[in-house]
Design a protein around this motif. Structure first.
Motif, PDB file in Angstrom:
ATOM      1  N   PRO A  19      -0.578   4.165  -6.450  1.00  0.00           N
ATOM      2  CA  PRO A  19       0.494   3.789  -7.381  1.00  0.00           C
ATOM      3  C   PRO A  19       0.923   4.999  -8.203  1.00  0.00           C
ATOM      4  O   PRO A  19       0.154   5.938  -8.409  1.00  0.00           O
ATOM      5  CB  PRO A  19      -0.152   2.745  -8.273  1.00  0.00           C
ATOM      6  CG  PRO A  19      -1.347   2.274  -7.526  1.00  0.00           C
ATOM      7  CD  PRO A  19      -1.791   3.415  -6.671  1.00  0.00           C
ATOM      8  N   LEU A  62       9.530   6.907  -3.580  1.00  0.00           N
ATOM      9  CA  LEU A  62       9.962   6.194  -2.376  1.00  0.00           C
ATOM     10  C   LEU A  62      10.083   7.129  -1.182  1.00  0.00           C
ATOM     11  O   LEU A  62       9.722   6.768  -0.054  1.00  0.00           O
ATOM     12  CB  LEU A  62      11.292   5.482  -2.634  1.00  0.00           C
ATOM     13  CG  LEU A  62      11.268   4.376  -3.684  1.00  0.00           C
ATOM     14  CD1 LEU A  62      12.682   3.872  -3.934  1.00  0.00           C
ATOM     15  CD2 LEU A  62      10.344   3.249  -3.290  1.00  0.00           C
ATOM     16  N   TRP A  96       6.618   7.920   0.081  1.00  0.00           N
ATOM     17  CA  TRP A  96       6.032   6.766   0.757  1.00  0.00           C
ATOM     18  C   TRP A  96       6.833   6.354   1.984  1.00  0.00           C
ATOM     19  O   TRP A  96       6.471   5.401   2.670  1.00  0.00           O
ATOM     20  CB  TRP A  96       5.932   5.582  -0.195  1.00  0.00           C
ATOM     21  CG  TRP A  96       5.043   5.807  -1.372  1.00  0.00           C
ATOM     22  CD1 TRP A  96       3.977   6.649  -1.466  1.00  0.00           C
ATOM     23  CD2 TRP A  96       5.149   5.165  -2.652  1.00  0.00           C
ATOM     24  NE1 TRP A  96       3.419   6.571  -2.710  1.00  0.00           N
ATOM     25  CE2 TRP A  96       4.112   5.669  -3.465  1.00  0.00           C
ATOM     26  CE3 TRP A  96       6.016   4.222  -3.185  1.00  0.00           C
ATOM     27  CZ2 TRP A  96       3.917   5.252  -4.773  1.00  0.00           C
ATOM     28  CZ3 TRP A  96       5.821   3.809  -4.487  1.00  0.00           C
ATOM     29  CH2 TRP A  96       4.781   4.315  -5.271  1.00  0.00           C
ATOM     30  N   ILE A 151       9.705   4.863   2.187  1.00  0.00           N
ATOM     31  CA  ILE A 151      10.320   3.546   2.033  1.00  0.00           C
ATOM     32  C   ILE A 151      11.816   3.785   1.948  1.00  0.00           C
ATOM     33  O   ILE A 151      12.367   4.043   0.889  1.00  0.00           O
ATOM     34  CB  ILE A 151       9.790   2.824   0.777  1.00  0.00           C
ATOM     35  CG1 ILE A 151       8.294   2.590   0.932  1.00  0.00           C
ATOM     36  CG2 ILE A 151      10.544   1.520   0.551  1.00  0.00           C
ATOM     37  CD1 ILE A 151       7.629   1.968  -0.252  1.00  0.00           C
ATOM     38  N   VAL A 193      15.980  -0.738  -4.547  1.00  0.00           N
ATOM     39  CA  VAL A 193      14.889  -0.468  -5.491  1.00  0.00           C
ATOM     40  C   VAL A 193      15.403   0.391  -6.648  1.00  0.00           C
ATOM     41  O   VAL A 193      15.118   0.107  -7.819  1.00  0.00           O
ATOM     42  CB  VAL A 193      13.695   0.228  -4.793  1.00  0.00           C
ATOM     43  CG1 VAL A 193      12.640   0.655  -5.805  1.00  0.00           C
ATOM     44  CG2 VAL A 193      13.075  -0.681  -3.733  1.00  0.00           C
ATOM     45  N   LEU A 245       5.110   2.037 -10.221  1.00  0.00           N
ATOM     46  CA  LEU A 245       5.521   1.737  -8.843  1.00  0.00           C
ATOM     47  C   LEU A 245       4.264   1.558  -8.003  1.00  0.00           C
ATOM     48  O   LEU A 245       3.408   2.442  -7.982  1.00  0.00           O
ATOM     49  CB  LEU A 245       6.369   2.878  -8.281  1.00  0.00           C
ATOM     50  CG  LEU A 245       7.600   3.248  -9.115  1.00  0.00           C
ATOM     51  CD1 LEU A 245       8.207   4.542  -8.623  1.00  0.00           C
ATOM     52  CD2 LEU A 245       8.621   2.132  -9.068  1.00  0.00           C
ATOM     53  N   PRO A 258       2.974   0.689  -4.187  1.00  0.00           N
ATOM     54  CA  PRO A 258       3.314   0.459  -2.781  1.00  0.00           C
ATOM     55  C   PRO A 258       2.359  -0.548  -2.146  1.00  0.00           C
ATOM     56  O   PRO A 258       1.202  -0.669  -2.551  1.00  0.00           O
ATOM     57  CB  PRO A 258       3.117   1.842  -2.162  1.00  0.00           C
ATOM     58  CG  PRO A 258       2.037   2.453  -2.987  1.00  0.00           C
ATOM     59  CD  PRO A 258       2.238   1.925  -4.383  1.00  0.00           C
ATOM     60  N   TYR A 259       2.870  -1.317  -1.176  1.00  0.00           N
ATOM     61  CA  TYR A 259       2.024  -2.239  -0.414  1.00  0.00           C
ATOM     62  C   TYR A 259       2.674  -2.516   0.933  1.00  0.00           C
ATOM     63  O   TYR A 259       3.858  -2.797   1.004  1.00  0.00           O
ATOM     64  CB  TYR A 259       1.795  -3.551  -1.181  1.00  0.00           C
ATOM     65  CG  TYR A 259       3.028  -4.380  -1.370  1.00  0.00           C
ATOM     66  CD1 TYR A 259       3.381  -5.359  -0.441  1.00  0.00           C
ATOM     67  CD2 TYR A 259       3.870  -4.183  -2.450  1.00  0.00           C
ATOM     68  CE1 TYR A 259       4.533  -6.114  -0.604  1.00  0.00           C
ATOM     69  CE2 TYR A 259       5.022  -4.939  -2.617  1.00  0.00           C
ATOM     70  CZ  TYR A 259       5.339  -5.899  -1.690  1.00  0.00           C
ATOM     71  OH  TYR A 259       6.479  -6.636  -1.840  1.00  0.00           O
ATOM     72  N   VAL A 291       7.311  -2.300  -1.943  1.00  0.00           N
ATOM     73  CA  VAL A 291       7.015  -1.700  -3.239  1.00  0.00           C
ATOM     74  C   VAL A 291       7.228  -2.733  -4.345  1.00  0.00           C
ATOM     75  O   VAL A 291       8.111  -3.590  -4.249  1.00  0.00           O
ATOM     76  CB  VAL A 291       7.881  -0.431  -3.487  1.00  0.00           C
ATOM     77  CG1 VAL A 291       9.354  -0.763  -3.588  1.00  0.00           C
ATOM     78  CG2 VAL A 291       7.417   0.326  -4.709  1.00  0.00           C
ATOM     79  N   ARG A 292       6.375  -2.646  -5.348  1.00  0.00           N
ATOM     80  CA  ARG A 292       6.517  -3.456  -6.565  1.00  0.00           C
ATOM     81  C   ARG A 292       6.886  -2.504  -7.693  1.00  0.00           C
ATOM     82  O   ARG A 292       6.276  -1.455  -7.855  1.00  0.00           O
ATOM     83  CB  ARG A 292       5.214  -4.171  -6.885  1.00  0.00           C
ATOM     84  CG  ARG A 292       5.256  -4.996  -8.169  1.00  0.00           C
ATOM     85  CD  ARG A 292       3.907  -5.666  -8.398  1.00  0.00           C
ATOM     86  NE  ARG A 292       3.816  -6.288  -9.691  1.00  0.00           N
ATOM     87  CZ  ARG A 292       3.850  -7.600  -9.907  1.00  0.00           C
ATOM     88  NH1 ARG A 292       3.992  -8.432  -8.880  1.00  0.00           N
ATOM     89  NH2 ARG A 292       3.748  -8.091 -11.120  1.00  0.00           N
ATOM     90  N   VAL A 293       7.900  -2.875  -8.444  1.00  0.00           N
ATOM     91  CA  VAL A 293       8.368  -2.105  -9.600  1.00  0.00           C
ATOM     92  C   VAL A 293       7.972  -2.892 -10.840  1.00  0.00           C
ATOM     93  O   VAL A 293       8.256  -4.088 -10.935  1.00  0.00           O
ATOM     94  CB  VAL A 293       9.903  -1.934  -9.560  1.00  0.00           C
ATOM     95  CG1 VAL A 293      10.405  -1.237 -10.818  1.00  0.00           C
ATOM     96  CG2 VAL A 293      10.330  -1.186  -8.309  1.00  0.00           C
ATOM     97  N   GLU A 345       9.787  -7.165  -6.664  1.00  0.00           N
ATOM     98  CA  GLU A 345       9.134  -6.747  -5.418  1.00  0.00           C
ATOM     99  C   GLU A 345      10.140  -6.706  -4.274  1.00  0.00           C
ATOM    100  O   GLU A 345      11.053  -7.518  -4.201  1.00  0.00           O
ATOM    101  CB  GLU A 345       8.002  -7.704  -5.050  1.00  0.00           C
ATOM    102  CG  GLU A 345       6.840  -7.626  -5.996  1.00  0.00           C
ATOM    103  CD  GLU A 345       5.698  -8.553  -5.600  1.00  0.00           C
ATOM    104  OE1 GLU A 345       5.847  -9.373  -4.658  1.00  0.00           O
ATOM    105  OE2 GLU A 345       4.647  -8.452  -6.250  1.00  0.00           O
TER     106      GLU A 345
END
Length: 142
Positions: free
Chosen positions: A19, A42, A45, A47, A54, A80, A82-83, A87-89, A140
């Motif tokens: 994260p 991002l 990662w 993404i 996002v 932030l 990642p999963y 991504v969850r913000v 998310e």
């Protein structure tokens, strides 16, 4: 003399990305700085498909935190997480109140609060969680 080697399985999987978080002061340039920070994460990662969505949501949540959630002399934390390709913000602030998508008369959006309408439209999920003091507004993207 002979030596015996023991073979052990080697984990060849790439560890999940860590994260990222950064604290921003209550000032106008914090919103573009938060967006740049998110864009870099991002990209690292990889993404890409939903990166624009996002970034819009990072801008909206950071703006809401500055306008409505951050008392003078304070700031907000952008986290932030990642999963599995998503991504969850999270935006943490110390202000009171619970943000909600506003509705005007006749189901039309009210004049203010349109940023949350964008977040609700672009993100797969969004919500508000408790924090002492304040709250965490999150969204998310899968």
């Amino acid at each position: 003399m002979t030596t015996e080697r023991h073979s052990r399985p080697v984990n060849l999987e790439t560890p999940p990305p860590s994260p990222r978080e950064r604290f921003y002061r209550r000032e106008r340039q914090s919103v573009p700085a938060a967006r740049r920070f998110a864009r870099d994460a991002l990209a690292d990662w990889e993404i890409g498909p939903r990166a624009d969505d996002v970034l819009v949501c990072v801008s909206e949540l950071a703006t809401n935190a500055l306008v409505h959630g951050v008392p003078p002399g304070r700031g907000f934390l952008l986290r932030l997480l990642p999963y599995d390709g998503g991504v969850r913000v999270e935006v943490h602030d110390s202000g009171d109140g619970v943000p909600a998508v506003p509705h005007g008369e006749g189901g039309e959006p009210a004049e203010g609060g349109r940023g949350l309408l964008l977040v609700a439209a672009l993100a797969d999920k969004w919500g508000v969680g408790p924090r002492a003091p304040g709250k965490i507004v999150w969204c998310e993207f899968g």
